[in-house]
Design a protein around this motif. Structure first.
Motif, mmCIF file in Angstrom:
data_model
loop_
_atom_site.group_PDB
_atom_site.id
_atom_site.type_symbol
_atom_site.label_atom_id
_atom_site.label_comp_id
_atom_site.label_asym_id
_atom_site.label_seq_id
_atom_site.Cartn_x
_atom_site.Cartn_y
_atom_site.Cartn_z
ATOM 1 N N LEU A 227 73.280 30.176 30.340
ATOM 2 C CA LEU A 227 72.047 30.964 30.485
ATOM 3 C C LEU A 227 72.427 32.396 30.832
ATOM 4 O O LEU A 227 72.989 32.667 31.890
ATOM 5 C CB LEU A 227 71.151 30.359 31.582
ATOM 6 C CG LEU A 227 69.839 31.119 31.842
ATOM 7 C CD1 LEU A 227 68.977 31.194 30.583
ATOM 8 C CD2 LEU A 227 69.064 30.476 32.975
ATOM 9 N N VAL A 228 72.143 33.306 29.892
ATOM 10 C CA VAL A 228 72.464 34.724 30.085
ATOM 11 C C VAL A 228 71.172 35.516 29.948
ATOM 12 O O VAL A 228 70.480 35.436 28.931
ATOM 13 C CB VAL A 228 73.490 35.219 29.030
ATOM 14 C CG1 VAL A 228 73.873 36.676 29.304
ATOM 15 C CG2 VAL A 228 74.731 34.343 29.031
ATOM 16 N N TYR B 73 72.690 27.338 35.705
ATOM 17 C CA TYR B 73 71.542 26.472 35.416
ATOM 18 C C TYR B 73 72.047 25.376 34.477
ATOM 19 O O TYR B 73 73.002 25.592 33.731
ATOM 20 C CB TYR B 73 70.425 27.293 34.747
ATOM 21 C CG TYR B 73 69.090 26.595 34.687
ATOM 22 C CD1 TYR B 73 68.532 25.977 35.801
ATOM 23 C CD2 TYR B 73 68.351 26.587 33.495
ATOM 24 C CE1 TYR B 73 67.294 25.351 35.725
ATOM 25 C CE2 TYR B 73 67.106 25.964 33.422
ATOM 26 C CZ TYR B 73 66.579 25.352 34.545
ATOM 27 O OH TYR B 73 65.359 24.731 34.478
ATOM 28 N N HIS B 74 71.370 24.234 34.482
ATOM 29 C CA HIS B 74 71.861 23.126 33.642
ATOM 30 C C HIS B 74 71.465 23.295 32.177
ATOM 31 O O HIS B 74 71.918 22.535 31.331
ATOM 32 C CB HIS B 74 71.381 21.781 34.195
ATOM 33 C CG HIS B 74 69.905 21.568 34.080
ATOM 34 N ND1 HIS B 74 69.003 22.247 34.874
ATOM 35 C CD2 HIS B 74 69.182 20.785 33.256
ATOM 36 C CE1 HIS B 74 67.778 21.860 34.549
ATOM 37 N NE2 HIS B 74 67.859 20.981 33.571
ATOM 38 N N LEU B 75 70.638 24.290 31.870
ATOM 39 C CA LEU B 75 70.262 24.582 30.480
ATOM 40 C C LEU B 75 70.575 26.034 30.172
ATOM 41 O O LEU B 75 70.662 26.873 31.066
ATOM 42 C CB LEU B 75 68.758 24.343 30.283
ATOM 43 C CG LEU B 75 68.227 22.941 30.598
ATOM 44 C CD1 LEU B 75 66.704 22.924 30.520
ATOM 45 C CD2 LEU B 75 68.827 21.909 29.640
ATOM 46 N N GLY B 76 70.704 26.349 28.878
ATOM 47 C CA GLY B 76 70.908 27.723 28.451
ATOM 48 C C GLY B 76 70.043 28.009 27.245
ATOM 49 O O GLY B 76 69.360 27.110 26.729
ATOM 50 N N LEU B 77 70.077 29.247 26.782
ATOM 51 C CA LEU B 77 69.210 29.629 25.662
ATOM 52 C C LEU B 77 69.954 29.502 24.336
ATOM 53 O O LEU B 77 71.118 29.885 24.213
ATOM 54 C CB LEU B 77 68.697 31.058 25.857
ATOM 55 C CG LEU B 77 67.753 31.218 27.060
ATOM 56 C CD1 LEU B 77 67.413 32.683 27.285
ATOM 57 C CD2 LEU B 77 66.480 30.395 26.879
ATOM 58 N N LEU B 78 69.238 28.948 23.362
ATOM 59 C CA LEU B 78 69.795 28.683 22.038
ATOM 60 C C LEU B 78 69.603 29.903 21.140
ATOM 61 O O LEU B 78 68.500 30.458 21.071
ATOM 62 C CB LEU B 78 69.069 27.467 21.437
ATOM 63 C CG LEU B 78 69.586 26.939 20.103
ATOM 64 C CD1 LEU B 78 71.008 26.426 20.233
ATOM 65 C CD2 LEU B 78 68.660 25.834 19.592
ATOM 66 N N GLY C 158 58.953 24.742 30.676
ATOM 67 C CA GLY C 158 60.411 24.835 30.738
ATOM 68 C C GLY C 158 61.093 24.606 29.401
ATOM 69 O O GLY C 158 62.278 24.302 29.340
ATOM 70 N N GLN C 159 60.337 24.777 28.306
ATOM 71 C CA GLN C 159 60.928 24.578 26.973
ATOM 72 C C GLN C 159 61.665 25.826 26.485
ATOM 73 O O GLN C 159 62.486 25.745 25.566
ATOM 74 C CB GLN C 159 59.827 24.217 25.967
ATOM 75 C CG GLN C 159 59.163 22.887 26.270
ATOM 76 C CD GLN C 159 57.905 22.665 25.447
ATOM 77 O OE1 GLN C 159 57.221 23.603 25.066
ATOM 78 N NE2 GLN C 159 57.612 21.408 25.165
ATOM 79 N N GLY C 160 61.326 26.951 27.060
ATOM 80 C CA GLY C 160 61.956 28.201 26.630
ATOM 81 C C GLY C 160 61.738 29.289 27.658
ATOM 82 O O GLY C 160 61.058 29.078 28.662
ATOM 83 N N ILE C 161 62.358 30.448 27.392
ATOM 84 C CA ILE C 161 62.207 31.626 28.243
ATOM 85 C C ILE C 161 61.820 32.783 27.329
ATOM 86 O O ILE C 161 62.386 32.942 26.238
ATOM 87 C CB ILE C 161 63.520 31.922 29.014
ATOM 88 C CG1 ILE C 161 63.719 30.847 30.090
ATOM 89 C CG2 ILE C 161 63.503 33.324 29.632
ATOM 90 C CD1 ILE C 161 65.002 30.979 30.898
ATOM 91 N N SER C 162 60.834 33.572 27.766
ATOM 92 C CA SER C 162 60.430 34.735 26.976
ATOM 93 C C SER C 162 60.584 35.997 27.813
ATOM 94 O O SER C 162 60.752 35.926 29.040
ATOM 95 C CB SER C 162 58.991 34.586 26.462
ATOM 96 O OG SER C 162 58.101 34.536 27.547
ATOM 97 N N ALA C 163 60.552 37.131 27.130
ATOM 98 C CA ALA C 163 60.689 38.409 27.829
ATOM 99 C C ALA C 163 59.927 39.492 27.086
ATOM 100 O O ALA C 163 59.847 39.489 25.854
ATOM 101 C CB ALA C 163 62.159 38.799 27.939
#
Ligand code: MG
Length: 157
Positions: free
Chosen positions: A18-19, A27-32, A143-148
């Protein structure tokens, strides 16, 4: 002065780092994504390119191009700043909002500001990051994704 807005989303998945804002966040997940999938820096770059009238990151750094596979978005930000400079502009200030239900991002905001300002060669006071949850609503809330989102002002050189 010129104003620009950027928006980006990436899916959270297992087996990825996760960057965000150039900072590695445990974190246990990262962005694809094709690059490091740093949604915050992608929104910032789109805002800068938009303000300069230079289109978007898909045009300059297409995900069909293997040269950008796994690339750090800090490197793409550096290239974006050069493109903007060639057009005769430099960053006035940037305000970036990251929407993530988890993890807690507040402890990493100083690092994001430093990394971003370092690449852009500006004072950290010109870079603002905010993080918010989405009150468990929608894909970010689930928690399916992160937006900005990002808004920038460019100044003439
Ligand atoms: Mg992106």
């Amino acid at each position: 002065m010129r104003i620009g807005h950027g928006y980006d989303v990436h899916v959270l998945t297992e087996g990825r780092a996760l960057v965000l804002g150039g900072a590695e966040i445990p974190y246990h997940l990262g962005l694809l994504g094709h690059s490091d999938a740093d949604a915050a820096l992608h929104a910032l770059m789109d805002a800068m390119l938009g303000a300069a009238g230079l289109g978007d990151i898909g045009r300059h750094f297409p995900d069909s191009d293997d040269r950008f596979k796994g690339i750090s978005s800090l490197e793409l930000l550096h290239r974006t700043a050069l493109l903007v400079e060639e057009r005769g502009y430099r960053l006035g200030n940037a305000d970036i909002t990251i929407i993530a239900q988890a993890p807690k991002l507040a402890p990493y905001i100083p690092q994001m500001r430093e990394k971003t300002a370092g690449v852009l060669g500006c004072d950290v006071s010109k870079i603002n990051y905010k993080a918010t949850t989405e009150e468990k609503l929608g894909f970010t809330g689930a928690g399916q994704g992160i937006s900005a989102h990002a808004v920038v002002l460019l100044e003439e050189l």
